[in-house]
Design a protein around this motif. Structure first.
Motif, mmCIF file in Angstrom:
data_model
loop_
_atom_site.group_PDB
_atom_site.id
_atom_site.type_symbol
_atom_site.label_atom_id
_atom_site.label_comp_id
_atom_site.label_asym_id
_atom_site.label_seq_id
_atom_site.Cartn_x
_atom_site.Cartn_y
_atom_site.Cartn_z
ATOM 1 N N ALA A 1 40.474 42.560 39.112
ATOM 2 C CA ALA A 1 41.766 42.975 39.664
ATOM 3 C C ALA A 1 42.844 42.935 38.574
ATOM 4 O O ALA A 1 43.662 43.859 38.465
ATOM 5 N N TRP B 1 45.363 43.775 44.681
ATOM 6 C CA TRP B 1 44.261 44.717 44.486
ATOM 7 C C TRP B 1 43.569 45.026 45.812
ATOM 8 O O TRP B 1 43.329 46.188 46.140
ATOM 9 N N HIS C 1 43.640 48.720 47.397
ATOM 10 C CA HIS C 1 42.358 49.425 47.378
ATOM 11 C C HIS C 1 41.755 49.595 48.767
ATOM 12 O O HIS C 1 41.093 50.601 49.031
ATOM 13 N N GLU D 1 42.621 45.840 36.201
ATOM 14 C CA GLU D 1 43.076 47.121 36.749
ATOM 15 C C GLU D 1 44.552 47.357 36.460
ATOM 16 O O GLU D 1 45.023 48.489 36.506
#
Length: 156
Positions: free
Chosen positions: A106, A119, A123, A109
């Motif tokens: 995470a 995250w 997501h 990212e």
């Protein structure tokens, strides 16, 4: 700059360094996200070296009968105007259930506050929307393809 132009610059650079062009597998060009602002924001994070990972819904690969990303392959990140932002190389690929994606992934990212909580929220919303468009449902144990990459070349 187009994806083809950036790829050719990369190949020319490698040839000048003594490499054979055939040593470099074909690239793919893609955008992160669905909406223009998100696409551009994520492309910028990649170009700046903040975003070094991504995740995608495994069921989409199954549906499209598409191969998973492979370590060592190249991709060109595009912006919302279909312009090449940078060339990346995949460094790691693993598939894990959504609810087992790690805090480290995470963070890599590079989005929001880079936390696992952020995250998961972002997501889950994205995967629900993406899967619903093809008649599939999201689940917490759905396989997710976690990919890590490095920037090889930025567009000029």
């Amino acid at each position: 700059m187009t994806a083809a132009e950036l790829w050719q610059e990369f190949l020319d650079q490698k040839q000048a360094q003594g490499y054979e062009v055939e040593d470099f597998p074909f690239y793919e060009a893609f955008q992160f996200g669905l909406e223009a602002q998100t696409i551009d924001d994520l492309a910028r994070l990649v170009k700046e070296g903040i975003k070094t990972a991504t995740a995608s819904a495994y069921p989409m690969y199954e549906l499209d009968q598409a191969p998973l990303p492979q370590t060592g392959t190249y991709s060109i990140v595009m912006d919302s105007e279909e312009q090449a932002v940078c060339l990346i190389q995949t460094t790691e690929v693993r598939t894990v259930p959504f609810n087992q994606v790690s805090e480290a992934h995470a963070y890599k990212e590079g989005e929001g506050d880079r936390s696992l909580t952020y995250w998961r929220r972002v997501h889950e919303d994205f995967f629900k929307q993406e899967l619903a468009q093809v008649g599939l449902d999201f689940s917490q144990d759905m396989p997710v393809v976690c990919e890590e990459f490095r920037v090889v070349k930025n567009s000029e």
